[in-house]
Design a protein around this motif. Structure first.
Motif, PDB file in Angstrom:
ATOM      1  N   UNK A  66       0.821  -1.208   0.000  1.00 26.49           N
ATOM      2  CA  UNK A  66       0.000   0.000   0.000  1.00 26.49           C
ATOM      3  C   UNK A  66       0.861   1.267   0.000  1.00 26.49           C
ATOM      4  N   UNK A  67       2.156   1.114   0.351  1.00 21.98           N
ATOM      5  CA  UNK A  67       3.038   2.276   0.352  1.00 21.98           C
ATOM      6  C   UNK A  67       3.363   2.746  -1.062  1.00 21.98           C
ATOM      7  N   UNK A  68       3.226   1.840  -2.046  1.00 20.07           N
ATOM      8  CA  UNK A  68       3.455   2.233  -3.436  1.00 20.07           C
ATOM      9  C   UNK A  68       2.399   3.268  -3.818  1.00 20.07           C
ATOM     10  N   UNK A  69       2.853   4.372  -4.416  1.00 20.94           N
ATOM     11  CA  UNK A  69       1.923   5.425  -4.809  1.00 20.94           C
ATOM     12  C   UNK A  69       1.804   6.531  -3.781  1.00 20.94           C
ATOM     13  N   UNK A  70       2.686   6.522  -2.768  1.00 23.51           N
ATOM     14  CA  UNK A  70       2.632   7.554  -1.731  1.00 23.51           C
ATOM     15  C   UNK A  70       3.912   8.380  -1.716  1.00 23.51           C
ATOM     16  N   UNK A  71       4.327   8.784  -2.910  1.00 22.47           N
ATOM     17  CA  UNK A  71       5.445   9.720  -3.071  1.00 22.47           C
ATOM     18  C   UNK A  71       6.770   9.183  -2.530  1.00 22.47           C
ATOM     19  N   UNK A  72       6.990   7.867  -2.577  1.00 21.79           N
ATOM     20  CA  UNK A  72       8.320   7.381  -2.254  1.00 21.79           C
ATOM     21  C   UNK A  72       9.143   7.320  -3.536  1.00 21.79           C
ATOM     22  N   UNK A  73      10.428   6.999  -3.405  1.00 21.88           N
ATOM     23  CA  UNK A  73      11.330   7.062  -4.552  1.00 21.88           C
ATOM     24  C   UNK A  73      10.883   6.154  -5.691  1.00 21.88           C
ATOM     25  N   UNK A  74      10.332   5.002  -5.365  1.00 21.61           N
ATOM     26  CA  UNK A  74       9.889   4.068  -6.400  1.00 21.61           C
ATOM     27  C   UNK A  74       8.886   4.737  -7.337  1.00 21.61           C
ATOM     28  N   UNK A  75       8.021   5.560  -6.790  1.00 19.62           N
ATOM     29  CA  UNK A  75       6.991   6.223  -7.599  1.00 19.62           C
ATOM     30  C   UNK A  75       7.570   7.306  -8.500  1.00 19.62           C
ATOM     31  N   UNK A  76       8.727   7.837  -8.139  1.00 16.44           N
ATOM     32  CA  UNK A  76       9.322   8.931  -8.899  1.00 16.44           C
ATOM     33  C   UNK A  76      10.167   8.444 -10.072  1.00 16.44           C
ATOM     34  N   UNK A  77      10.471   7.166 -10.095  1.00 19.12           N
ATOM     35  CA  UNK A  77      11.311   6.601 -11.160  1.00 19.12           C
ATOM     36  C   UNK A  77      10.437   6.172 -12.328  1.00 19.12           C
ATOM     37  N   UNK A  78      10.902   6.467 -13.533  1.00 16.45           N
ATOM     38  CA  UNK A  78      10.183   6.059 -14.743  1.00 16.45           C
ATOM     39  C   UNK A  78      10.555   4.614 -15.086  1.00 16.45           C
ATOM     40  N   UNK A  79       9.735   3.687 -14.646  1.00 20.20           N
ATOM     41  CA  UNK A  79      10.056   2.263 -14.816  1.00 20.20           C
ATOM     42  C   UNK A  79       9.779   1.765 -16.232  1.00 20.20           C
ATOM     43  N   UNK A  80       9.265   2.628 -17.096  1.00 22.50           N
ATOM     44  CA  UNK A  80       9.093   2.223 -18.495  1.00 22.50           C
ATOM     45  C   UNK A  80      10.439   2.067 -19.176  1.00 22.50           C
ATOM     46  N   UNK A  81      11.447   2.798 -18.704  1.00 19.37           N
ATOM     47  CA  UNK A  81      12.766   2.785 -19.325  1.00 19.37           C
ATOM     48  C   UNK A  81      13.820   2.086 -18.483  1.00 19.37           C
ATOM     49  N   UNK A  82      13.434   1.604 -17.320  1.00 18.15           N
ATOM     50  CA  UNK A  82      14.379   0.978 -16.407  1.00 18.15           C
ATOM     51  C   UNK A  82      13.829  -0.361 -15.919  1.00 18.15           C
ATOM     52  N   UNK A  83      14.741  -1.252 -15.587  1.00 17.85           N
ATOM     53  CA  UNK A  83      14.364  -2.586 -15.103  1.00 17.85           C
ATOM     54  C   UNK A  83      14.579  -2.630 -13.599  1.00 17.85           C
ATOM     55  N   UNK A  84      13.520  -2.947 -12.864  1.00 22.33           N
ATOM     56  CA  UNK A  84      13.647  -3.013 -11.409  1.00 22.33           C
ATOM     57  C   UNK A  84      14.287  -4.334 -10.987  1.00 22.33           C
ATOM     58  N   UNK A  85      15.255  -4.214 -10.085  1.00 19.92           N
ATOM     59  CA  UNK A  85      15.871  -5.384  -9.476  1.00 19.92           C
ATOM     60  C   UNK A  85      15.628  -5.301  -7.966  1.00 19.92           C
ATOM     61  N   UNK A  86      14.537  -5.898  -7.479  1.00 23.29           N
ATOM     62  CA  UNK A  86      14.294  -5.899  -6.034  1.00 23.29           C
ATOM     63  C   UNK A  86      15.398  -6.682  -5.335  1.00 23.29           C
ATOM     64  N   UNK A  87      15.788  -6.240  -4.153  1.00 24.70           N
ATOM     65  CA  UNK A  87      16.787  -7.005  -3.412  1.00 24.70           C
ATOM     66  C   UNK A  87      16.313  -7.291  -1.999  1.00 24.70           C
ATOM     67  N   UNK A  88      16.877  -8.331  -1.425  1.00 26.99           N
ATOM     68  CA  UNK A  88      16.452  -8.777  -0.092  1.00 26.99           C
ATOM     69  C   UNK A  88      17.400  -8.265   0.988  1.00 26.99           C
ATOM     70  N   UNK A  89      17.981  -7.093   0.766  1.00 21.98           N
ATOM     71  CA  UNK A  89      18.900  -6.497   1.742  1.00 21.98           C
ATOM     72  C   UNK A  89      18.244  -6.413   3.112  1.00 21.98           C
ATOM     73  N   UNK A  90      19.019  -6.750   4.143  1.00 25.36           N
ATOM     74  CA  UNK A  90      18.509  -6.719   5.511  1.00 25.36           C
ATOM     75  C   UNK A  90      17.997  -8.047   6.007  1.00 25.36           C
ATOM     76  N   UNK A  91      17.886  -9.034   5.126  1.00 29.17           N
ATOM     77  CA  UNK A  91      17.416 -10.364   5.535  1.00 29.17           C
ATOM     78  C   UNK A  91      18.565 -11.153   6.155  1.00 29.17           C
ATOM     79  N   UNK A  92      18.298 -11.764   7.302  1.00 32.70           N
ATOM     80  CA  UNK A  92      19.337 -12.485   8.034  1.00 32.70           C
ATOM     81  C   UNK A  92      19.259 -13.991   7.853  1.00 32.70           C
TER      82      UNK A  92
END
Length: 280
Positions: A66-92
């Protein structure tokens, strides 16, 4: 007078800089992270200056979909021209990384990349040195590969582990240059060289790079690509540093393709001995 077809040269250069992971072809061999910037404008401007094709995002920073679409950095990036690589940083643990990876795929869908099943796998139980857990990484990678994820595991530069991850079906391997955010450059050069020599999948040098010369060094060694974040985000001028990293990756790749001369033990004259002008 000899003329050159600049169009053909340009097209050839494009082909040498493109690379493929799974069924996706990318134009830039520089991957960029989105963390640690002072503000969103610096992050967006740096991404643009880098001309990177792949942008990695730490999924744990997003509490819920639900945080998507609330003015975080992900929403400001034009993903039509970029490929998202989600990462699991912080997982132990492996189990935690698997849960976060599944959330990453859902976020890919939210930004319009329903066919994107890429995940950068990080399992780091060492909170002091931030070194990846080889056993947890292997366990999580095997599970995710079996679930049809395109897995890019982040590892300590262990040639045996790198080969094991390749053998179970990982589509690329990401050995660290040095610990995350350390700026120590590329350590364990001999291990990384072994990984590069034995790999049949792309090898991405990830973490520890602090300057353009180190990014170029990674490419000169024959790495497929470089992923960095802190070197850009924590520089005095992130946009300028992003452009410097872009150029260094291109330069290093060109150097590798051109063929580096062999080191000689003695000096050798670059001028020919035959036909030399003799003084009387």
């Amino acid at each position: 007078m000899t003329t050159h077809n600049n169009t053909n040269i340009t097209e050839k250069n494009k082909l040498t800089h493109n690379f493929q992971i799974a069924d996706q072809i990318f134009q830039s061999r520089l991957m960029l992270g989105t963390g640690r910037y002072r503000n969103s404008d610096e992050a967006i401007n740096s991404i643009e200056a880098s001309k990177a094709s792949i942008i990695t995002v730490a999924i744990r920073r997003i509490k819920t979909l639900k945080d998507i679409g609330k003015s975080n950095l992900i929403d400001l990036i034009n993903w039509k021209n970029l490929w998202m690589l989600p990462n699991t940083a912080g997982c132990e643990t492996a189990d935690e990384a698997i849960r976060i990876a599944s959330l990453g795929i859902e976020i890919n869908k939210q930004v319009g990349q329903s066919d994107n099943r890429f995940i950068k796998l990080e399992v780091i139980s060492d909170s002091n040195n931030l070194l990846p857990d080889p056993i947890g990484t292997l366990k999580a990678a095997e599970y995710l590969v079996n679930k049809n994820f395109v897995v890019l595991p982040y590892i300590y530069p262990d040639p045996i582990l790198a080969k094991q991850l390749e053998d179970i079906g990982c589509h690329a391997i990401m050995p660290l240059g040095s610990p995350i955010g350390s700026g120590q450059g590329i350590q364990n050069l001999e291990n990384i060289k072994i990984i590069l020599e034995n790999a049949k999948v792309p090898i991405v040098i990830d973490a520890g790079i602090s300057r353009a010369s180190e990014a170029s060094q990674a490419m000169e060694m024959g790495a497929t690509a470089v992923l960095l974040n802190t070197a850009v985000a924590k520089s005095s001028n992130p946009t300028m540093m992003a452009e410097a990293m872009k150029l260094s990756v291109i330069s290093g790749r060109n150097c590798y393709l051109a063929g580096i001369m062999k080191t000689q033990s003695n000096g050798y004259s670059s001028s020919p001995e035959n036909g030399r002008l003799k003084l009387i």
